[in-house]
Design a protein around this motif. Structure first.
Motif, PDB file in Angstrom:
ATOM      1  N   GLN A 153     -44.242   8.437  21.598  1.00  0.00           N
ATOM      2  CA  GLN A 153     -43.274   8.222  20.488  1.00  0.00           C
ATOM      3  C   GLN A 153     -41.889   7.454  21.146  1.00  0.00           C
ATOM      4  N   GLN A 154     -41.848   7.930  22.525  1.00  0.00           N
ATOM      5  CA  GLN A 154     -40.552   7.308  23.024  1.00  0.00           C
ATOM      6  C   GLN A 154     -40.616   5.806  23.305  1.00  0.00           C
ATOM      7  N   GLN A 155     -41.901   5.687  23.662  1.00  0.00           N
ATOM      8  CA  GLN A 155     -42.362   4.105  24.066  1.00  0.00           C
ATOM      9  C   GLN A 155     -42.394   3.148  22.640  1.00  0.00           C
ATOM     10  N   GLN A 156     -42.674   3.888  21.639  1.00  0.00           N
ATOM     11  CA  GLN A 156     -42.499   3.353  20.145  1.00  0.00           C
ATOM     12  C   GLN A 156     -41.123   2.959  19.956  1.00  0.00           C
ATOM     13  N   GLN A 157     -40.571   4.078  20.036  1.00  0.00           N
ATOM     14  CA  GLN A 157     -38.958   3.737  19.663  1.00  0.00           C
ATOM     15  C   GLN A 157     -38.231   2.942  20.685  1.00  0.00           C
ATOM     16  N   LYS A 158     -38.717   2.700  21.816  1.00  0.00           N
ATOM     17  CA  LYS A 158     -38.130   1.793  22.801  1.00  0.00           C
ATOM     18  C   LYS A 158     -38.583   0.350  22.154  1.00  0.00           C
ATOM     19  N   GLN A 159     -39.800   0.259  21.936  1.00  0.00           N
ATOM     20  CA  GLN A 159     -40.191  -1.084  21.201  1.00  0.00           C
ATOM     21  C   GLN A 159     -39.362  -1.650  20.217  1.00  0.00           C
ATOM     22  N   GLN A 160     -39.323  -0.530  19.290  1.00  0.00           N
ATOM     23  CA  GLN A 160     -38.573  -1.062  18.092  1.00  0.00           C
ATOM     24  C   GLN A 160     -37.331  -1.203  18.392  1.00  0.00           C
ATOM     25  N   LEU A 161     -36.611  -0.501  19.229  1.00  0.00           N
ATOM     26  CA  LEU A 161     -35.233  -0.560  19.707  1.00  0.00           C
ATOM     27  C   LEU A 161     -35.211  -2.079  20.060  1.00  0.00           C
ATOM     28  N   GLN A 162     -36.104  -2.314  21.141  1.00  0.00           N
ATOM     29  CA  GLN A 162     -35.889  -3.611  21.668  1.00  0.00           C
ATOM     30  C   GLN A 162     -36.059  -4.876  20.793  1.00  0.00           C
ATOM     31  N   GLY A 163     -36.959  -4.783  19.807  1.00  0.00           N
ATOM     32  CA  GLY A 163     -37.124  -5.634  18.797  1.00  0.00           C
ATOM     33  C   GLY A 163     -35.789  -5.993  18.062  1.00  0.00           C
TER      34      GLY A 163
ATOM     35  N   ILE B 129     -32.897  -5.071  18.895  1.00  0.00           N
ATOM     36  CA  ILE B 129     -31.817  -5.527  19.636  1.00  0.00           C
ATOM     37  C   ILE B 129     -31.913  -6.925  19.706  1.00  0.00           C
ATOM     38  N   ARG B 130     -33.269  -7.395  20.108  1.00  0.00           N
ATOM     39  CA  ARG B 130     -33.448  -8.832  20.244  1.00  0.00           C
ATOM     40  C   ARG B 130     -33.145  -9.655  19.055  1.00  0.00           C
ATOM     41  N   VAL B 131     -33.255  -9.325  17.851  1.00  0.00           N
ATOM     42  CA  VAL B 131     -32.791  -9.903  16.794  1.00  0.00           C
ATOM     43  C   VAL B 131     -31.416  -9.827  16.766  1.00  0.00           C
ATOM     44  N   ARG B 132     -30.725  -8.774  17.154  1.00  0.00           N
ATOM     45  CA  ARG B 132     -29.377  -8.885  16.856  1.00  0.00           C
ATOM     46  C   ARG B 132     -28.755  -9.745  17.760  1.00  0.00           C
ATOM     47  N   GLN B 133     -29.313  -9.779  19.148  1.00  0.00           N
ATOM     48  CA  GLN B 133     -28.708 -10.763  20.085  1.00  0.00           C
ATOM     49  C   GLN B 133     -28.878 -12.129  19.667  1.00  0.00           C
ATOM     50  N   GLN B 134     -29.907 -12.519  19.073  1.00  0.00           N
ATOM     51  CA  GLN B 134     -30.110 -13.947  18.614  1.00  0.00           C
ATOM     52  C   GLN B 134     -29.074 -14.248  17.703  1.00  0.00           C
ATOM     53  N   LYS B 135     -28.984 -13.344  16.768  1.00  0.00           N
ATOM     54  CA  LYS B 135     -27.994 -13.488  15.592  1.00  0.00           C
ATOM     55  C   LYS B 135     -26.530 -13.712  16.145  1.00  0.00           C
ATOM     56  N   LEU B 136     -26.203 -12.955  17.223  1.00  0.00           N
ATOM     57  CA  LEU B 136     -24.805 -13.021  17.783  1.00  0.00           C
ATOM     58  C   LEU B 136     -24.716 -14.297  18.610  1.00  0.00           C
ATOM     59  N   LYS B 137     -25.838 -14.631  19.118  1.00  0.00           N
ATOM     60  CA  LYS B 137     -25.947 -15.953  19.751  1.00  0.00           C
ATOM     61  C   LYS B 137     -25.662 -17.309  18.763  1.00  0.00           C
ATOM     62  N   MET B 138     -26.477 -17.205  17.763  1.00  0.00           N
ATOM     63  CA  MET B 138     -26.211 -18.263  16.781  1.00  0.00           C
ATOM     64  C   MET B 138     -24.691 -18.264  16.253  1.00  0.00           C
ATOM     65  N   THR B 139     -24.097 -16.971  16.156  1.00  0.00           N
ATOM     66  CA  THR B 139     -22.783 -17.175  15.558  1.00  0.00           C
ATOM     67  C   THR B 139     -21.810 -17.541  16.501  1.00  0.00           C
ATOM     68  N   PHE B 140     -22.035 -17.278  17.776  1.00  0.00           N
ATOM     69  CA  PHE B 140     -21.317 -17.905  18.925  1.00  0.00           C
ATOM     70  C   PHE B 140     -21.358 -19.403  18.983  1.00  0.00           C
ATOM     71  N   PHE B 141     -22.681 -19.686  18.694  1.00  0.00           N
ATOM     72  CA  PHE B 141     -22.939 -21.286  18.836  1.00  0.00           C
ATOM     73  C   PHE B 141     -22.110 -21.885  17.617  1.00  0.00           C
ATOM     74  N   GLY B 142     -22.133 -21.285  16.519  1.00  0.00           N
ATOM     75  CA  GLY B 142     -21.453 -21.867  15.395  1.00  0.00           C
ATOM     76  C   GLY B 142     -19.963 -21.895  15.508  1.00  0.00           C
ATOM     77  N   TYR B 143     -19.507 -20.782  15.960  1.00  0.00           N
ATOM     78  CA  TYR B 143     -17.884 -20.918  16.118  1.00  0.00           C
ATOM     79  C   TYR B 143     -17.499 -22.089  17.306  1.00  0.00           C
ATOM     80  N   ILE B 144     -18.307 -21.868  18.236  1.00  0.00           N
ATOM     81  CA  ILE B 144     -17.984 -22.913  19.360  1.00  0.00           C
ATOM     82  C   ILE B 144     -18.080 -24.262  18.820  1.00  0.00           C
TER      83      ILE B 144
ATOM     84  N   PHE C 185     -24.692  -1.112  24.713  1.00  0.00           N
ATOM     85  CA  PHE C 185     -24.134   0.247  23.779  1.00  0.00           C
ATOM     86  C   PHE C 185     -24.908  -0.050  22.416  1.00  0.00           C
ATOM     87  N   GLY C 186     -25.293  -1.253  22.032  1.00  0.00           N
ATOM     88  CA  GLY C 186     -25.781  -1.674  20.898  1.00  0.00           C
ATOM     89  C   GLY C 186     -26.731  -0.685  20.193  1.00  0.00           C
ATOM     90  N   LYS C 187     -26.544   0.301  19.491  1.00  0.00           N
ATOM     91  CA  LYS C 187     -27.815   1.124  19.149  1.00  0.00           C
ATOM     92  C   LYS C 187     -28.217   0.785  17.727  1.00  0.00           C
TER      93      LYS C 187
END
Lengths: 245, 1086
Positions: free
Chosen positions: B57-67, B69-84, B1084-1086
């Motif tokens: 369960q934990q592993q699954q959770q972790k994978q989901q979480l990572q997935g 997080i990755r999407v969110r990180q990507q989105k954040l990076k794009m926003t950064f790029f846009g602002y800059i 910290f991004g949950k």
């Protein structure tokens, strides 16, 4: 995110509530006198006129000479203020504590006036520090700065001291923390406080012409600020009239 | 952390490593251990199965979480790029605006290529053969006029620069027929390159040349060196290598000895080089090798730059010059003319570049042993040395050009505007004067400046007058009148470019104010890519349009580059506005503005707006520009007192109120102290006293800073319980260590510049002044003993310093380089790995008022009375970490700032923290006032670090802190850090308004949009200030004070606007906020 932030300062919530209750109870803070055109400090421009005559040549001596005149005039002004006190009946309706004070002080008008003058002269020391903090010169002109602070202190603090009969607690009631917009209402309804604010604003604007390179005598330190303070408090007093009941 | 039932295998350090996975693990760890603690005892097999299931369960959770997080990180990076990208487009727009304005405002003079040719027209030279066939020209840089005349001092000590160089005046007194001493008035700007151009061409170099002092380009105007070269004369040169850039092709390469001129810390190399190379050439047998010998001494100038004229080093330097001149005079033969002069003076701080009296007044001395020279003095009263020679006869610097040319039998350079010096020509003056008038008339005709009929009339009467004595006066009048005309005329501005520049800046302002304040910040974050698309499209369109306009209409006075720049700026502007107009209407925006004034309008916004308006109106009057430092201080204190009033009235909790009031008062006192540190500009006299000097107590202050500043910062960190993990390393170790390094650096510098013994000498003197009244008192005996001890100590120090000077220099360089390397490279690199100032700690539930619980759910699930785990410093995760970045830049800036300035900057850091606390307490994060206050304190510290909006106040000497010679980019980096230090710090610190004391947000994009709002608000403020400054500089272009006051202020504004754009894009948004937000979000991004 603000909701989370509250957690760390949880002790704040309870105290605010307590205070809120307090303020609600005393939301109608009494203005201890009746505003009137009589209370407009018309003597200020007159004194200023007296002082101004010759001020440009020698500000220091003229400022010193102006202090007794101002004290005498303010003393008379103080008597005017005491004449305009609201009768103790209306006061006692609201609060018994203050009516006690009133009864005591009513008998001692001269002591009240003299005390107020002494206290405002004492208050000129913190005011002096404030003026220094605002950037008054530290080299050479300290005496002038101090004389300025004595003048301003007599104009700004004295009427308020008299009107509240040196009762600091009562004065603070009009500024109870957390009472929000009411503070502002208190400010412009109270003619004397508004006059003081006018004086502060006037003195603030009095600073602005100093840097100009017009080489006029009146640009000497601290003439512009003095004039600003005098005229500002006169205007403040007049402007407050329409708002007062 | 001593007993850790939850996860004993995770040591404290590992958690603090900020390793992504481990921290994410932390909250979920309690579940299995809690389960594991109970189940195995009941049924081992069941327990194992359960554990496996749980692990899966934990592993699954972790994978989901990572997935996720990755999407969110990507989105954040794009926003950064846009602002800059949007910020870069905006910066481009402003860059074009500032450059366009500058090109219209900073004047350029039309240089005529014509060269006077005496072969074609023998009339150009004097009819009598030249008296001198050789000349020695010695330039002593920064030789102010009062250095060479006798000065009677009232107090016996006197200035170190008076009466040390008497030879010129002695000769002047002794040989009235063979020598002349004159006050020599330079034209501004008083920089060496401009002066050399003026001294050789006789014309008036314009302001824009001032910037090219670092790489002077070859002179292409007619000048007397060129004329000498044409007449096959051999020119020998030794000294300042500025000549090399200008005149290499005219100087005899065998007799050419240039020396590096810009290393102002080196007082002797150039002078010794000149002396060593000149003296042999003066010997009889080598004299035929040259016809004109030029020596340019720099020692006096360097003493001025490094120590100021009041320093004791001036004495031996001037005596040395005195000595050299005496030797040269001794060796002079009768056919040689000796000419000694300064190219400009120096002001009371030893600098030059402006146009104050002290900077303009220099010396000219001419002498010859030839009996025929026939110098003819004017009335003796003209040469009055009283009152520092205030009434001494003055000639213009460019007057040297016709004088030398005619004396040496050369034609006057074609573009000359000077008049011949009367005394030197004696009875031939009339001819010289008329020749000069003819040359000037020719110049007027060729340059097309001969419209003034009154001048033409005077010219005609001179020509018709022939040898009538009245022609002398006419000539003089003609020459001086035309000179005045030229001075006025070469202030020609390109009004079109000025207006376009201001308009572009105003356009950028309308955009940035809409972008930062009128559109909700969350909306802005989604619009970035629309901006990018439309800006690129519109910019291309603008380029094409401007190209077609250029081809079809072919505007006369617009080059293609200029057309393209204006076209693309219009494109960017339209491109930036298009998406806004697409979504919102003008009416909506106006309504938004109206709403702001109705609903959001409180005392703070009034204050913010009035500060902006007040500050931008400063430029409407020269007096306010001069006193800008005081005005800014006045604004800041107004804010401080308003804050104090609000804190007293508004805050209900007593504890918080006391804290807030304490912050207010410390803020008020600090800014008053800071405003006490001033370097007055010339126009502030006599109402201002400079105290920006390196003295022993300011050095002591540096040690105080090293001791106190880390503690102060620490106490602010402890307020939010953030002084953990990275913070002690950065603040406790790094900051302390490097600040002591700075202090030692400046101590060594002080010891070196005061010859070490000086400070000890001061103490001795002080002791001696202690009149010993009664020898029998034991205290006095001790004092006498102390005196002797101190004198021996001072001697030892003096000896050590003179022996160990190279050692000191290398230690200084080592400290500076290490400090720069650690802070700018190492610390920033390690910061980019994301240090956090948090610590895992456990607490019983009862006293967890300090920090957020990590796992609310877990705690309730297990329903145990166990201690919970808390993260200390959770409430200030962003702020505590981001401030470390500010410190990274604060330390190198403090190193390159002089001691008093460094003290002021240390207070800037405290001021920033105090303001942040106040913004948080008074809930001003989103208010306009916060970025405005940041901008204001940046200005305050610009002035308190020894700067003014003048060219002279640039502290060139700090360029040599990390290198001994000028080396790109280190010298330039130092100068930039020194000059714009406070603005750099503030630009970096501005996201803290949003970040200080907020817990990790689950919506990093929202946080980012708030950061960008504050960044663009600060930009708005600076844009308004700069636009106003530029517009008023343009408006006052004919003002008397334009070059002294408005032009330098406009340059400061322009450079500030551009550099703040760059810093905020690169460091603040891209590096700082980017790294931090992604890092915190990852953990910290949950």
């Amino acid at each position: 995110m603000p909701t989370k932030a509250k957690k760390s300062v949880s002790f704040q919530a309870s105290t605010t509530d307590e205070l809120k209750e307090e303020t609600n109870a005393e939301s109608q803070v009494e203005i201890p006198f009746n505003s009137s055109a009589l209370l407009v400090p018309f003597h200020l421009p007159v004194i200023l006129g007296f002082i101004f005559n010759g001020l440009l040549e020698n500000p220091r001596t003229l400022l010193i000479q102006g202090i007794p005149t101002l004290v005498a005039a303010q003393f008379g002004y103080g008597i005017l203020i005491t004449k305009r006190f609201k009768s103790s009946n209306t006061n006692s309706k609201k609060k018994s504590k203050s009516s006690n004070n009133n009864n005591k002080n009513n008998n001692n008008t001269p002591i009240l006036l003299v005390g107020s003058i002494l206290i405002s002269i004492l208050l000129s020391i913190p005011l002096f520090i404030v003026i220094i903090l605002f950037g008054a010169p530290l080299y050479g002109l300290l005496t002038e700065t101090f004389l300025l602070s004595v003048h301003l202190s007599l104009i700004l603090f004295y009427p308020i001291l008299v009107s509240y009969k040196l009762d600091f607690a009562q004065f603070l009631q009009s500024f109870t923390p957390g009472s929000g917009d009411q503070i502002y209402q208190q400010l412009y309804k109270n003619q004397l406080i508004f006059a003081s604010i006018g004086g502060v604003v006037g003195a603030w604007f009095g600073v602005l012409p100093i840097p100009l390179d017009w080489d006029r005598d009146w640009q000497q330190w601290p003439i512009t600020i003095l004039v600003g303070g005098y005229i500002g408090s006169l205007l403040g007093s007049i402007l407050s009239l329409p708002f007062s009941e | 952390m001593e007993e850790s039932p939850i996860n004993p295998s995770t040591p404290k350090d590992e958690v603090e490593l900020n390793d992504e996975m481990k921290i994410i693990d932390a909250p979920s760890v309690p579940v299995p251990t809690a389960a594991g603690a109970t189940s195995p005892e009941d049924d081992p097999l069941n327990g194992i199965l359960q554990r496996q299931r749980l692990l899966r369960q934990q592993q699954q959770q972790k994978q989901q979480l990572q997935g996720r997080i990755r999407v969110r990180q990507q989105k954040l990076k794009m926003t950064f790029f846009g602002y800059i990208m949007v910020l870069i487009f905006f910066a481009m727009l402003q860059f074009i605006g500032v450059i366009t304005f500058t090109q219209g405002f900073l004047l350029s003079r039309n240089v005529l290529p014509d060269i006077a040719d005496s072969q074609l027209d023998p009339q150009l030279v004097m009819s009598t053969p030249p008296v001198y066939d050789k000349m020695i020209l010695l330039v002593i840089d920064a030789l102010r006029f009062d250095f060479v005349i006798p000065v009677e001092d009232e107090n016996e000590k006197g200035k170190p620069y008076h009466n040390q160089f008497p030879v010129l005046y002695e000769m002047f007194q002794k040989y009235p027929e063979n020598s002349i001493l004159l006050k020599f008035l330079a034209d501004p700007p008083t920089t060496t390159l401009q002066r050399l151009k003026g001294l050789t061409t006789g014309s008036l170099p314009t302001f824009i040349d001032a910037g090219s002092n670092f790489d002077g380009d070859a002179i292409d105007e007619d000048n007397w060196l060129l004329q000498l070269h044409k007449h096959n004369k051999s020119i020998a040169f030794m000294g300042d290598d500025t000549w090399k850039a200008l005149f290499t092709e005219y100087i005899n390469p065998d007799l050419f000895f240039p020396f590096d001129s810009l290393n102002v810390w080196d007082l002797h190399t150039v002078d010794n080089g000149v002396i060593d190379n000149m003296m042999p050439l003066l010997e009889k047998k080598r004299q035929p090798e040259w016809d004109v010998l030029i020596g340019h001494f720099l020692g006096v100038d360097h003493v001025g730059h490094r120590y100021g004229p009041d320093h004791n080093a001036m004495k031996p330097k001037l005596s040395q010059m005195d000595d050299v001149i005496r030797q040269v005079i001794e060796k002079l033969d009768s056919n040689t003319l000796l000419c000694v002069m300064g190219d400009h003076g120096m002001d009371s701080t030893g600098n030059h570049g402006g146009d104050s009296k002290d900077e303009l007044e220099s010396t000219l001395f001419m002498y010859s042993k030839n009996k025929k020279s026939g110098f003819k003095r004017m009335d003796q009263s003209e040469y009055n040395v009283d009152d520092l020679g205030a009434n001494f006869r003055t000639v213009n610097q460019i007057d040297l050009v016709p004088t030398l040319s005619l004396l040496l039998g050369l034609p006057i350079p074609h573009n000359n505007l000077g008049s011949p010096i009367q005394e030197v020509f004696g009875k031939n003056f009339q001819e010289a004067s008329i020749k000069t008038t003819k040359q000037i008339q020719k110049f007027r005709t060729v340059a097309g400046l001969d419209e003034d009929e009154s001048l033409n009339d005077i010219y005609v009467s001179i020509i018709e007058g022939g040898s009538d004595p009245s022609t002398i006066e006419f000539s003089k009048a003609y020459q001086s009148k035309f000179l005045e005309q030229c001075k006025a005329m070469w202030a020609t501005f390109d009004l079109k470019l000025i207006i376009i520049g201001v308009l572009i800046l105003f356009a950028s302002f309308t955009f940035v104010v809409t972008y930062s304040r009128l559109i909700p910040s969350v909306r802005v974050s989604t619009m970035s890519f629309e901006f990018i698309g439309s800006v690129i499209a519109m910019m291309l369109l603008g380029l094409v349009l401007s190209f077609s306009v250029y081809v079809v209409l072919g505007p006369v006075d617009f080059s293609f580059r200029r057309c393209a720049a204006i076209g693309s700026s219009i494109g960017i502007f339209v491109g930036l506005w298009a998406p806004i107009m697409d979504r919102f209407s003008v009416a909506w925006l106006l309504h938004q503005l109206y709403d702001f004034f109705i609903y959001n309008f409180n005392g703070w916004s009034v204050l913010g707006i009035s500060f902006i308006i007040g500050h931008s109106l400063i430029f409407a009057s020269n007096s306010f520009v001069v006193w800008e430092d005081k005005m800014i201080h006045f604004f800041i204190q107004t804010f401080g007192f308003y804050c104090l009033a609000q804190c007293t009235i508004k805050i209900s909790s007593k504890k918080e109120r006391v804290l807030a009031i304490a912050h207010c008062i410390s803020f008020l006192i600090m800014s008053r102290l800071i405003s006490g540190i001033t370097l007055c500009r010339e126009e502030q006299q006599p109402y201002c006293q400079s105290n920006f000097q390196t003295s022993w107590w300011s050095i002591l202050g540096l040690y105080g800073v090293a001791l106190i500043l880390p503690r102060m910062v620490k106490s602010f960190y402890t307020l939010s319980d953030s002084y953990h993990s990275a913070a002690p390393l950065w603040i406790g170790t790094g900051l302390t260590f490097l600040l002591y390094g700075n202090a030692i650096y400046w101590t060594l510098e002080y010891v070196q510049s005061n010859n070490g013994g000086d400070s000890a000498y001061v103490i001795i003197e002080w002791l001696e002044n202690f009149k010993i009244v009664n020898d029998e008192l034991p205290i006095n005996r001790i004092l006498t003993n102390l005196q002797s001890i101190f004198s021996s100590v001072s001697k030892t120090i003096f000896l050590a310093v003179s022996v160990g000077e190279p050692l000191i220099v290398s230690i200084k360089l080592a400290i500076a380089r290490i400090s720069m390397f650690i802070t700018l490279i190492l610390a920033n690199y390690s910061w980019s790995r994301g240090p956090l100032c948090v610590k895992l700690s456990e607490q019983s539930p009862s006293d967890d008022y300090l920090a957020e619980e990590v796992s609310d759910e877990d705690a309730s699930n297990s329903n145990s009375k166990k201690n919970s785990v808390v993260i200390l410093g959770y409430q200030n995760v962003y702020g505590s970490s981001y401030f470390l970045l500010v410190l990274n830049f604060a330390i190198p800036i403090m190193l390159v700032t002089k001691p008093l300035g460094a003290i002021s900057l240390s207070m800037l850091l405290i001021q920033i923290l105090t303001l942040l606390e106040l913004f948080q307490i008074l809930n001003l994060r989103g208010n306009l006032i916060s970025p405005v206050m940041f901008g204001l304190i940046a200005y305050q510290h610009f002035y308190s670090t020894g700067h003014q909006a003048t060219l002279q106040s640039i502290q060139w000497d700090v360029g040599f802190i990390t290198t001994e010679t000028i080396t790109f980019p280190f010298t330039h980096l130092n100068l930039a850090l020194n000059t714009f230090g406070s603005f750099i710090l503030i630009s970096i610190a501005v996201p803290l308004i949003t970040l200080w004391k907020i817990p990790p947000s689950s919506k990093p994009i929202t946080v980012l949009s708030q950061i960008v709002t504050n960044v663009t608000s600060l930009l708005t403020y600076q844009t308004i200030i700069s636009t106003s400054s530029l517009a008023f500089a343009g408006h006052f272009r004919r003002h008397l004070m334009v070059w002294k006051i408005f032009a330098p202020r406009f340059m400061l504004s322009g450079i500030l606007l551009l550099s703040m754009n760059v810093i905020m894009i690169v460091i603040t948004v891209w590096f700082g906020s980017g790294k931090l937000l992604t890092q915190v979000n990852r953990i910290f991004g949950k």
